[in-house]
Design a protein around this motif. Structure first.
Motif, PDB file in Angstrom:
ATOM      1  N   LEU A  19     -10.685  -4.723   3.114  1.00  0.00           N
ATOM      2  CA  LEU A  19      -9.406  -5.027   3.740  1.00  0.00           C
ATOM      3  C   LEU A  19      -9.699  -5.820   5.004  1.00  0.00           C
ATOM      4  N   GLN A  20      -9.397  -7.089   4.975  1.00  0.00           N
ATOM      5  CA  GLN A  20      -9.539  -7.940   6.156  1.00  0.00           C
ATOM      6  C   GLN A  20      -8.246  -7.857   6.947  1.00  0.00           C
ATOM      7  N   MET A  21      -8.347  -7.407   8.192  1.00  0.00           N
ATOM      8  CA  MET A  21      -7.174  -7.212   9.025  1.00  0.00           C
ATOM      9  C   MET A  21      -7.230  -8.166  10.208  1.00  0.00           C
ATOM     10  N   ASN A  22      -6.255  -9.054  10.287  1.00  0.00           N
ATOM     11  CA  ASN A  22      -6.162 -10.021  11.382  1.00  0.00           C
ATOM     12  C   ASN A  22      -4.894  -9.779  12.187  1.00  0.00           C
ATOM     13  N   SER A  23      -4.849 -10.356  13.364  1.00  0.00           N
ATOM     14  CA  SER A  23      -3.665 -10.244  14.235  1.00  0.00           C
ATOM     15  C   SER A  23      -3.228  -8.794  14.380  1.00  0.00           C
ATOM     16  N   LEU A  24      -4.179  -7.943  14.665  1.00  0.00           N
ATOM     17  CA  LEU A  24      -3.882  -6.512  14.741  1.00  0.00           C
ATOM     18  C   LEU A  24      -2.963  -6.203  15.904  1.00  0.00           C
ATOM     19  N   GLU A  25      -2.113  -5.213  15.672  1.00  0.00           N
ATOM     20  CA  GLU A  25      -1.129  -4.773  16.663  1.00  0.00           C
ATOM     21  C   GLU A  25      -1.361  -3.293  16.942  1.00  0.00           C
ATOM     22  N   SER A  26      -0.837  -2.846  18.069  1.00  0.00           N
ATOM     23  CA  SER A  26      -1.011  -1.434  18.412  1.00  0.00           C
ATOM     24  C   SER A  26      -0.422  -0.517  17.344  1.00  0.00           C
ATOM     25  N   GLU A  27       0.618  -1.008  16.677  1.00  0.00           N
ATOM     26  CA  GLU A  27       1.248  -0.210  15.613  1.00  0.00           C
ATOM     27  C   GLU A  27       0.350  -0.037  14.394  1.00  0.00           C
ATOM     28  N   ASP A  28      -0.729  -0.789  14.324  1.00  0.00           N
ATOM     29  CA  ASP A  28      -1.665  -0.653  13.207  1.00  0.00           C
ATOM     30  C   ASP A  28      -2.665   0.481  13.430  1.00  0.00           C
ATOM     31  N   THR A  29      -2.623   1.091  14.599  1.00  0.00           N
ATOM     32  CA  THR A  29      -3.519   2.205  14.892  1.00  0.00           C
ATOM     33  C   THR A  29      -3.245   3.357  13.944  1.00  0.00           C
ATOM     34  N   ALA A  30      -4.280   3.785  13.228  1.00  0.00           N
ATOM     35  CA  ALA A  30      -4.128   4.837  12.229  1.00  0.00           C
ATOM     36  C   ALA A  30      -5.496   5.147  11.625  1.00  0.00           C
ATOM     37  N   VAL A  31      -5.537   6.216  10.856  1.00  0.00           N
ATOM     38  CA  VAL A  31      -6.686   6.461   9.993  1.00  0.00           C
ATOM     39  C   VAL A  31      -6.406   5.758   8.665  1.00  0.00           C
ATOM     40  N   TYR A  32      -7.326   4.938   8.227  1.00  0.00           N
ATOM     41  CA  TYR A  32      -7.173   4.169   6.996  1.00  0.00           C
ATOM     42  C   TYR A  32      -7.993   4.823   5.886  1.00  0.00           C
ATOM     43  N   TYR A  33      -7.335   5.003   4.744  1.00  0.00           N
ATOM     44  CA  TYR A  33      -7.949   5.681   3.613  1.00  0.00           C
ATOM     45  C   TYR A  33      -8.054   4.745   2.411  1.00  0.00           C
ATOM     46  N   CYS A  34      -9.183   4.814   1.755  1.00  0.00           N
ATOM     47  CA  CYS A  34      -9.392   4.099   0.501  1.00  0.00           C
ATOM     48  C   CYS A  34      -8.938   5.000  -0.650  1.00  0.00           C
ATOM     49  N   ASN A  35      -8.282   4.411  -1.619  1.00  0.00           N
ATOM     50  CA  ASN A  35      -7.801   5.136  -2.791  1.00  0.00           C
ATOM     51  C   ASN A  35      -8.180   4.358  -4.037  1.00  0.00           C
ATOM     52  N   ALA A  36      -8.590   5.083  -5.065  1.00  0.00           N
ATOM     53  CA  ALA A  36      -8.934   4.421  -6.334  1.00  0.00           C
ATOM     54  C   ALA A  36      -8.498   5.289  -7.505  1.00  0.00           C
ATOM     55  N   ASN A  37      -7.967   4.642  -8.515  1.00  0.00           N
ATOM     56  CA  ASN A  37      -7.596   5.312  -9.757  1.00  0.00           C
ATOM     57  C   ASN A  37      -8.720   5.047 -10.748  1.00  0.00           C
ATOM     58  N   ILE A  38      -9.439   6.100 -11.096  1.00  0.00           N
ATOM     59  CA  ILE A  38     -10.691   5.948 -11.847  1.00  0.00           C
ATOM     60  C   ILE A  38     -10.705   6.807 -13.095  1.00  0.00           C
ATOM     61  N   GLN A  39     -11.251   6.236 -14.143  1.00  0.00           N
ATOM     62  CA  GLN A  39     -11.498   6.963 -15.373  1.00  0.00           C
ATOM     63  C   GLN A  39     -13.004   7.154 -15.468  1.00  0.00           C
ATOM     64  N   GLU A  40     -13.448   8.389 -15.493  1.00  0.00           N
ATOM     65  CA  GLU A  40     -14.887   8.671 -15.432  1.00  0.00           C
ATOM     66  C   GLU A  40     -15.593   8.451 -16.755  1.00  0.00           C
ATOM     67  N   THR A  41     -14.920   8.737 -17.847  1.00  0.00           N
ATOM     68  CA  THR A  41     -15.511   8.535 -19.164  1.00  0.00           C
ATOM     69  C   THR A  41     -14.500   7.845 -20.067  1.00  0.00           C
ATOM     70  N   TRP A  42     -14.965   7.314 -21.196  1.00  0.00           N
ATOM     71  CA  TRP A  42     -14.061   6.530 -22.042  1.00  0.00           C
ATOM     72  C   TRP A  42     -12.966   7.405 -22.622  1.00  0.00           C
ATOM     73  N   HIS A  43     -13.230   8.700 -22.770  1.00  0.00           N
ATOM     74  CA  HIS A  43     -12.255   9.591 -23.374  1.00  0.00           C
ATOM     75  C   HIS A  43     -11.561  10.490 -22.354  1.00  0.00           C
ATOM     76  N   GLY A  44     -11.930  10.343 -21.109  1.00  0.00           N
ATOM     77  CA  GLY A  44     -11.377  11.217 -20.093  1.00  0.00           C
ATOM     78  C   GLY A  44     -10.114  10.659 -19.458  1.00  0.00           C
ATOM     79  N   PRO A  45      -9.441  11.454 -18.657  1.00  0.00           N
ATOM     80  CA  PRO A  45      -8.196  11.027 -18.008  1.00  0.00           C
ATOM     81  C   PRO A  45      -8.479  10.183 -16.768  1.00  0.00           C
ATOM     82  N   GLU A  46      -7.458   9.479 -16.324  1.00  0.00           N
ATOM     83  CA  GLU A  46      -7.532   8.784 -15.045  1.00  0.00           C
ATOM     84  C   GLU A  46      -7.197   9.775 -13.936  1.00  0.00           C
TER      85      GLU A  46
END
Length: 121
Positions: free
Chosen positions: A80-107
């Motif tokens: 995530l490239q963040m430019n022109s940052l503002e004070s309102e952007d102050t936060a904890v940023y979290y990465c999220n991913a939807n992953i399927q571990e095996t070909w037959h397993g759930p996401e």
């Protein structure tokens, strides 16, 4: 087991830039949509940007034109490239991913531990 690790947070002055990175590791058959969320003190976690496995992107209105999300499928990384940052952007940023571990397993959705971004003079 899948693990997401973020890096790149820190302190930056208003108008400055930061780049966040996230790496997924573990058993990964397919890494579907990946996204960045953020949570400021006293507020709910909110979606910042999302990118699909094919590269289609979505941005929240409050970051359009300032932030750019990108992914590298072969390496299971997300930036995530963040430019022109503002004070309102102050936060904890979290990465999220939807992953399927095996070909037959759930996401399933996985989260990183979060990285602090502080925009202040």
């Amino acid at each position: 087991q899948v693990r997401l690790v973020e890096s790149g947070g820190g302190l930056v002055q208003p108008g400055g830039s930061l780049k966040l990175s996230c790496r997924a590791s573990g058993s990964i058959f397919r890494n579907n949509a990946m996204a960045w969320y953020r949570q400021a003190p006293g507020k709910q976690r909110e979606l910042v940007a999302r990118v699909t496995i094919r590269g289609a992107t979505f941005y929240a209105d409050f970051v359009k034109g300032r932030f750019t999300i990108s992914r590298h499928n072969a390496e299971h990384t997300l930036d995530l490239q963040m430019n022109s940052l503002e004070s309102e952007d102050t936060a904890v940023y979290y990465c999220n991913a939807n992953i399927q571990e095996t070909w037959h397993g759930p996401e399933a959705d996985y989260w990183g531990q979060g990285t602090q971004v502080t925009v202040s003079s």
